[in-house]
Design an enzyme around this catalytic site. Sequence first.
Site, PDB file in Angstrom:
ATOM      1  N   ILE A   1     -27.549  15.674  -0.628  1.00 54.58           N
ATOM      2  CA  ILE A   1     -27.777  14.765  -1.741  1.00 54.58           C
ATOM      3  C   ILE A   1     -27.537  15.527  -3.032  1.00 54.58           C
ATOM      4  O   ILE A   1     -28.096  16.613  -3.226  1.00 54.58           O
ATOM      5  CB  ILE A   1     -29.214  14.212  -1.711  1.00 54.58           C
ATOM      6  CG1 ILE A   1     -29.399  13.284  -0.512  1.00 54.58           C
ATOM      7  CG2 ILE A   1     -29.533  13.476  -3.011  1.00 54.58           C
ATOM      8  CD1 ILE A   1     -30.825  12.799  -0.337  1.00 54.58           C
TER       9      ILE A   1
ATOM     10  N   ASP B   1       0.860  -1.183   0.000  1.00 51.65           N
ATOM     11  CA  ASP B   1       0.000   0.000   0.000  1.00 51.65           C
ATOM     12  C   ASP B   1       0.895   1.231   0.000  1.00 51.65           C
ATOM     13  O   ASP B   1       1.883   1.274   0.744  1.00 51.65           O
ATOM     14  CB  ASP B   1      -0.895  -0.009   1.252  1.00 51.65           C
ATOM     15  CG  ASP B   1      -2.103   0.910   1.131  1.00 51.65           C
ATOM     16  OD1 ASP B   1      -1.910   2.115   0.885  1.00 51.65           O
ATOM     17  OD2 ASP B   1      -3.235   0.416   1.288  1.00 51.65           O
TER      18      ASP B   1
ATOM     19  N   LEU C   1      -0.012   4.032   1.086  1.00 46.21           N
ATOM     20  CA  LEU C   1      -0.459   4.765   2.270  1.00 46.21           C
ATOM     21  C   LEU C   1      -0.902   6.196   1.955  1.00 46.21           C
ATOM     22  O   LEU C   1      -0.925   7.054   2.841  1.00 46.21           O
ATOM     23  CB  LEU C   1       0.626   4.756   3.357  1.00 46.21           C
ATOM     24  CG  LEU C   1       1.062   3.360   3.832  1.00 46.21           C
ATOM     25  CD1 LEU C   1       2.089   3.497   4.958  1.00 46.21           C
ATOM     26  CD2 LEU C   1      -0.135   2.523   4.275  1.00 46.21           C
TER      27      LEU C   1
ATOM     28  N   TYR D   1     -13.252   6.480 -14.581  1.00 45.92           N
ATOM     29  CA  TYR D   1     -13.010   5.443 -13.578  1.00 45.92           C
ATOM     30  C   TYR D   1     -13.529   4.085 -14.052  1.00 45.92           C
ATOM     31  O   TYR D   1     -12.807   3.080 -14.039  1.00 45.92           O
ATOM     32  CB  TYR D   1     -13.681   5.840 -12.258  1.00 45.92           C
ATOM     33  CG  TYR D   1     -13.741   4.727 -11.243  1.00 45.92           C
ATOM     34  CD1 TYR D   1     -12.589   4.289 -10.602  1.00 45.92           C
ATOM     35  CD2 TYR D   1     -14.954   4.102 -10.933  1.00 45.92           C
ATOM     36  CE1 TYR D   1     -12.643   3.248  -9.678  1.00 45.92           C
ATOM     37  CE2 TYR D   1     -15.011   3.073 -10.004  1.00 45.92           C
ATOM     38  CZ  TYR D   1     -13.857   2.653  -9.385  1.00 45.92           C
ATOM     39  OH  TYR D   1     -13.904   1.626  -8.483  1.00 45.92           O
TER      40      TYR D   1
ATOM     41  N   GLU E   1     -22.005  10.299 -12.992  1.00 46.23           N
ATOM     42  CA  GLU E   1     -22.633   9.395 -12.033  1.00 46.23           C
ATOM     43  C   GLU E   1     -23.941   8.846 -12.600  1.00 46.23           C
ATOM     44  O   GLU E   1     -24.743   9.560 -13.189  1.00 46.23           O
ATOM     45  CB  GLU E   1     -22.874  10.102 -10.701  1.00 46.23           C
ATOM     46  CG  GLU E   1     -21.560  10.470 -10.006  1.00 46.23           C
ATOM     47  CD  GLU E   1     -21.753  10.886  -8.558  1.00 46.23           C
ATOM     48  OE1 GLU E   1     -22.880  11.242  -8.189  1.00 46.23           O
ATOM     49  OE2 GLU E   1     -20.767  10.863  -7.814  1.00 46.23           O
TER      50      GLU E   1
ATOM     51  N   ALA F   1      -5.665  -2.068  -4.743  1.00 43.32           N
ATOM     52  CA  ALA F   1      -5.113  -0.717  -4.836  1.00 43.32           C
ATOM     53  C   ALA F   1      -5.695  -0.017  -6.060  1.00 43.32           C
ATOM     54  O   ALA F   1      -5.655  -0.550  -7.170  1.00 43.32           O
ATOM     55  CB  ALA F   1      -3.588  -0.776  -4.940  1.00 43.32           C
ATOM     56  N   ALA F   2      -6.229   1.183  -5.863  1.00 43.23           N
ATOM     57  CA  ALA F   2      -6.929   1.853  -6.958  1.00 43.23           C
ATOM     58  C   ALA F   2      -7.151   3.323  -6.643  1.00 43.23           C
ATOM     59  O   ALA F   2      -7.101   3.745  -5.488  1.00 43.23           O
ATOM     60  CB  ALA F   2      -8.288   1.181  -7.201  1.00 43.23           C
ATOM     61  N   GLN F   3      -7.424   4.074  -7.696  1.00 46.31           N
ATOM     62  CA  GLN F   3      -8.006   5.417  -7.589  1.00 46.31           C
ATOM     63  C   GLN F   3      -9.511   5.194  -7.683  1.00 46.31           C
ATOM     64  O   GLN F   3     -10.003   4.705  -8.684  1.00 46.31           O
ATOM     65  CB  GLN F   3      -7.497   6.295  -8.733  1.00 46.31           C
ATOM     66  CG  GLN F   3      -7.781   7.792  -8.573  1.00 46.31           C
ATOM     67  CD  GLN F   3      -9.258   8.165  -8.539  1.00 46.31           C
ATOM     68  OE1 GLN F   3      -9.754   8.641  -7.505  1.00 46.31           O
ATOM     69  NE2 GLN F   3      -9.973   7.950  -9.626  1.00 46.31           N
ATOM     70  N   ILE F   4     -10.274   5.523  -6.633  1.00 45.03           N
ATOM     71  CA  ILE F   4     -11.671   5.114  -6.572  1.00 45.03           C
ATOM     72  C   ILE F   4     -12.674   6.251  -6.727  1.00 45.03           C
ATOM     73  O   ILE F   4     -13.882   5.998  -6.767  1.00 45.03           O
ATOM     74  CB  ILE F   4     -11.971   4.374  -5.242  1.00 45.03           C
ATOM     75  CG1 ILE F   4     -11.768   5.322  -4.044  1.00 45.03           C
ATOM     76  CG2 ILE F   4     -11.126   3.121  -5.122  1.00 45.03           C
ATOM     77  CD1 ILE F   4     -12.292   4.743  -2.737  1.00 45.03           C
TER      78      ILE F   4
END
Length: 309
Positions: free
Chosen positions: A200, A31, A33, A141, A268, A74-77
């Site tokens: 929201i 990781d 970190l 993504y 989204e 491990a990712a960009q989420i």
Amino acid sequence: MRILVTGGAGFIGSHLTDAFLSRGDEVAVLDDLSTGRPGRLDPRVAVHQVSVTDAAALAAVVDAVRPELICHLAAQIDVRASVEDPAADARTNVIGTINVLEAARAGGARVLFASTGGALYGMDAAIPSAEDQFPEPEAPYGTAKYCAEQYIGLANRLHGTAHSVLRLGNVYGPRQDPAGEAGVVAIFCGKVSRGEQPVIYGDGGQTRDYVHVGDVADAFLAAADAPRPGVWNIGTGAETSILTLADVIGQVSGRPVEPGFGPARPGELRRSALDVTRAAGELGWKAATSLEEGVASVYAWVLAGEPDR
């Protein structure tokens, strides 16, 4: 089994590490970190502070650990971050995955890849979406995750490996950052516990398939023991709107939630739910945690001070 979990100091990765340890496996974590926290991990776990984008350093860790299985989380989420900087998203989510696959090939390890179900299938997908639904992601993504899946399939064809893909729904649970940019359950629970108004983005009618992190860890264990490669949706099969989620949080907390509203965010989806028939049939896996039970676990964790463990 000897297992290496990339992103293992993160929210999902730390739960997965605990699950493997609890059944007697030997686990190490890789990781960088940047968002992961070592305090989430059992003290027995060795942590290698390395990014999956650093191919040489990653290969050195795999060579030292000699894992039989690499769980690649491990990712960009952040969907919004991927829209703002798609190249950075691809460096982590595509190039990083290629680096993992090459290190695994050199070390003879199998890979389980944490992909996305929620961001993959697209605006016009059937609900619930099955694995054979053609992906039409709405953001970089999801595109990067699908591209990474293609490299995994290529590795299986080219090198005869048995790597697998788990397409996760919207995972939630304790250890998910209530101050973060992703994870609406933790964010809303954090705000409600502090007497703040959650916001929201959109009208609240948008739906997601919320799956508890404990169930996701169980799915990885089932996939680790599966005798063949596969692609599996990991969710509940149920749509839950943001407004319904807010109501459940209000019931659990005993504090009626009256959210504010902001403009919908680009990239989204309006609706998302995953068909989990294949995972049930091939892995013998099914989500066991109800939304009410899961939300209660998150709210209790927030009230306890959001401990790492």
